[in-house]
Design an enzyme around this catalytic site. Structure first.
Site, PDB file in Angstrom:
ATOM      1  N   GLU A 165     -76.452  55.254 -65.788  1.00 52.24           N
ATOM      2  CA  GLU A 165     -77.246  55.939 -66.815  1.00 52.24           C
ATOM      3  C   GLU A 165     -78.727  55.560 -66.725  1.00 52.24           C
ATOM      4  O   GLU A 165     -79.594  56.371 -67.017  1.00 52.24           O
ATOM      5  CB  GLU A 165     -76.716  55.624 -68.220  1.00 52.24           C
ATOM      6  CG  GLU A 165     -75.423  56.336 -68.574  1.00 52.24           C
ATOM      7  CD  GLU A 165     -74.179  55.560 -68.176  1.00 52.24           C
ATOM      8  OE1 GLU A 165     -74.304  54.540 -67.461  1.00 52.24           O
ATOM      9  OE2 GLU A 165     -73.070  55.981 -68.576  1.00 52.24           O
ATOM     10  N   GLN A 174     -65.622  52.219 -77.579  1.00 50.76           N
ATOM     11  CA  GLN A 174     -66.914  52.711 -77.086  1.00 50.76           C
ATOM     12  C   GLN A 174     -67.841  53.134 -78.215  1.00 50.76           C
ATOM     13  O   GLN A 174     -68.579  54.103 -78.092  1.00 50.76           O
ATOM     14  CB  GLN A 174     -66.722  53.851 -76.072  1.00 50.76           C
ATOM     15  CG  GLN A 174     -66.103  53.353 -74.775  1.00 50.76           C
ATOM     16  CD  GLN A 174     -66.252  54.322 -73.618  1.00 50.76           C
ATOM     17  OE1 GLN A 174     -66.263  55.529 -73.807  1.00 50.76           O
ATOM     18  NE2 GLN A 174     -66.351  53.797 -72.411  1.00 50.76           N
TER      19      GLN A 174
END
Lengths: 173, 573
Positions: free
Chosen positions: B64, B127
């Site tokens: 990312e 998450q």
């Protein structure tokens, strides 16, 4: 310099965190902060009492607050004609014998007793910070069991003096 | 340009999910390129992207952080918002460095992060990360979408906020159940932002104040910062400087806003700036700052910064004015509008001939310098060669550190928006993924990523993208087998105690590149470079060039930390 700064903000989730986070990140010292709704729907008002080193720091504070998308207006109202008030709740050790004595102390402060238990009573007082501090000092010898203060809230008086030495922190100074 | 692409799932009758609404909103914003990485919380969004056919070019970076640095490179070159998508939790937290980098360097980035479903937010779900809490201090603004009806409006606001005024990153956090929820009635996209009204036009009184000051000034200097890029005001800057024969000095990010070879250009100022530029700032009597935020790497010790000058500061962000340097003439404005107003105001040009001669003399007497050995390569020489082989016309990206400063010093830029570097945050690993974004933004331009051997190892997984997209990015590893700037400071200020700054163990960068099917080469001498680098730079393929340079080379001149701008060391003897 102790300054009173108000901010009109959009009442969105996280706005308090944005403002306090910003002040913390830029190392501003907040003495007190109070927040609440205003007459307009979706708009809240925050009142900060801050301790800043100098005018440049103060200018930074108002400018950085103004940069926040959810902040609509920032004013330093310290030097203007304002009404400013704080509320404090003070729980004092007391029994039946000294209840009247305390009543006598708080009366000139226009404070009131709002709760009584066997060994304590709770005083509610509103007004300027100096007044509240004076009352706290007077009650301290009796033994303060608990103390809660809301922090100062303030706004401008309906009429401002015609020639006030108002300091303008806009960049057009 | 209007986007014609109609996603084929679109039909007037079918109700749309939140993810579909997001895709529609991105098409509305004329987004063509998305940098992202899928994951659980963004599955519905990635499904909608899949169903949108070829409406977007999705670039799948391999980390990312690579996505967001690529988006930054893209935004830097195009001036348009770079768009990033990442999943919740680790996907979002992997973006943090890039978001902070974009915040410091005022780059327009719109980040969409997935979030766990509304019902489980706050329960430490799988998450889950508090993206709002984490990103509030490092974004221009951020949103968590609380209701589907808000989504199109929020996306529109996000693009507006990111790209107007002083640009910056905006994060939109989208809970998964919002993406899947279906709305029968298309929500409205009207928005009003009463708390966000950037002032773009200068106050005529302040412009007058500045022109009056110019008429008095004997030693004026223009400081060109990143705001000139953001305001697309290079032409106006040049016209203004030429109109009044004003010497121009640059901040790191201001490089390229004014032609580097122009006789009025005195180069970069600051910690590793030229003697002439720093002395211009020290001795001037009128400093006109256009779009620089007076960063500490520029100013040195503040009390010695432009001590005798009237300071005029043009900035679109009022909070920058007076933040570090007391300012007598504040001009809150977009750089272009301010320069246009200044150009219109007829002012008798100050007589600056003597001043120019003085600075010109500094420039001749104390140029940038280095000792060039017989065969071994020094990085300064390498940068000069890269400059000449690319005719000074490449888009150059860098990380942070010695190689960044050498690139800034020796890769003289002539045009704006061709310099992509991590200035404010100083992020290692920025340059290579940023070059990928820059190449996607400017497919016909030569893009050179100048990176250090340390920084490159932080994001080199994006070599996959060079292979996958066959992007002709040229990676120049300025390989001194050290964290060069750390090593330099340890040499100068820590009595040569090289604590953890020597990278003697390294991968074989040639084989590494080859393992990604990217051409790799190692260059170890001047002769070698002259023989092989021109072809490598000219080729239409990606190339990784491991350039072995002398380790002990230092960046000079230098203003030591805590010193004034006039107290440079390492000036040409």
């Amino acid at each position: 310099m102790r300054r009173i700064v108000t901010a009109t903000v959009q009442n969105r989730s996280g706005v308090l965190n944005r403002v306090t986070g910003l002040l913390a990140k830029r190392q501003f010292n907040i003495e007190s902060i109070s927040v609440g709704r205003t007459e307009a729907e979706g708009i809240s008002k925050m009142t900060f009492v801050v301790d800043v080193e100098d005018e440049r720091k103060l200018e930074q504070l108002t400018k950085q607050l103004n940069k926040q998308i959810d902040v609509l207006k920032v004013s330093d109202i310290t030097d203007k004609a304002i009404v400013a008030s704080e509320l404090a709740l003070i729980r004092v050790v007391s029994n039946a014998q000294i209840r009247n004595e305390i009543q006598g102390i708080i009366e000139p402060f226009r404070a009131s007793i709002i709760d009584i238990s066997k060994d304590s009573l709770t005083v509610q007082v509103t007004g300027k910070q100096e007044k509240i501090e004076a009352l706290i000092d007077l009650l301290r010898p009796y033994g303060i069991k608990e103390l809660a203060r809301t922090g100062l809230t303030a706004f401008l008086r309906g009429q401002q003096p015609q020639v006030a030495e108002m300091k303008n922190y806009s960049i057009l100074k | 340009m209007k986007v014609e692409a109609k996603p084929h799932y679109e039909s007037q009758t079918k109700p749309k999910s939140g993810a579909d609404l997001l895709v529609d909103a991105l098409i509305q914003e004329e987004v063509k390129t998305i940098f992202g990485y899928p994951g659980g919380a963004v599955l519905p969004i990635y499904d909608a992207l899949y169903r949108s056919g070829d409406a977007f070019h999705h670039v799948l970076a391999r980390h990312e952080q690579g996505s967001i640095h690529a988006a930054e490179g893209f935004a830097r070159v195009t001036g348009k918002p770079g768009v990033v998508i990442a999943t919740s939790g680790p996907g979002a937290t992997n973006l943090i460095t890039g978001i902070a980098d974009a915040m410091m360097d005022s780059l327009p980035i719109v980040v969409f992060t997935g979030q766990v479903a509304r019902g489980v937010i706050g329960t430490d779900a799988f998450q889950e990360a508090d993206v709002m809490g984490i990103t509030t201090p490092i974004t221009k603004h951020n949103y968590q979408v609380q209701s589907l009806a808000d989504l199109p409006r929020i996306v529109k606001e996000a693009f507006h906020i990111a790209s107007t005024g002083r640009p910056g990153p905006v994060v939109v956090d989208i809970p998964k159940d919002i993406s899947t929820e279906v709305d029968e009635n298309p929500p409205s996209v009207e928005f009003s932002l009463p708390g966000y009204q950037p002032n773009l036009k200068p106050n005529p009184l302040q412009i007058k104040k500045l022109t009056d000051a110019m008429a008095q000034a004997k030693k004026p200097v223009l400081l060109a910062g990143a705001g000139v890029h953001h305001g697309k005001a290079s032409e106006e800057l040049r016209a203004f400087a030429e109109q009044h024969s004003l010497p121009v000095v640059h901040t790191l990010h201001g490089l390229g806003t004014f032609p580097g070879s122009h006789s009025l250009s005195f180069g970069m100022a600051g910690m590793h700036g030229t003697y002439a530029a720093n002395m211009a700032l020290y001795e001037c009597d009128l400093l006109i700052n256009i779009g620089s935020r007076f960063d500490d790497r520029l100013t040195g010790k503040l009390e010695h910064f432009a001590p005798n000058a009237t300071v005029a500061h043009i900035d679109v962000d009022p909070a920058e004015i007076g933040k570090n340097v007391p300012t007598q003439i504040p001009i809150v404005s977009d750089s272009k509008a301010a320069l246009e107003a200044l150009l219109k105001n007829s002012v008798s040009s100050p007589s600056t001939e003597k001043w120019y001669k003085k600075l010109d003399n500094y420039r001749d007497e104390y140029p940038l310098w280095y000792n060039n050995p017989e065969t071994d390569m020094v990085p300064q020489w390498l940068m000069k060669k890269v400059h000449s082989y690319t005719k000074g016309d490449a888009i150059v990206t860098t990380d942070v550190g010695q190689h960044q400063m050498w690139a800034a010093q020796y890769y003289k830029l002539e045009k704006p928006n061709r310099w992509v570097t991590s200035g404010g945050l100083g992020t290692m690993g920025f340059g290579f993924p940023a070059a990928i974004g820059a190449q996607l933004a400017a497919p016909d331009d030569k893009v050179v990523a100048v990176v250090g051997d340390g920084g490159f190892q932080m994001t080199l997984q994006e070599l996959s993208l060079l292979q996958e997209l066959n992007l002709p990015v040229k990676v120049i590893i300025v390989n001194n087998q050290a964290l060069g700037m750390v090593r330099q400071w340890q040499e100068s200020f820590y009595e040569k105690r090289y604590s953890e700054s020597i990278l003697s163990t390294q991968p074989d960068f040639v084989k590494l590149a080859e393992s990604y099917n990217v051409k790799g080469m190692r260059i170890e001498s001047q002769q070698d470079l002259e023989e092989r680098l021109p072809d490598a730079l000219a080729s239409n393929e990606p190339v990784v060039v491991d350039c072995r340079v002398l380790q002990q080379e230092n960046v000079y001149p230098m203003i030591a930390p805590g010193k004034g701008i006039h107290e440079m060391i390492g000036v040409k003897p």
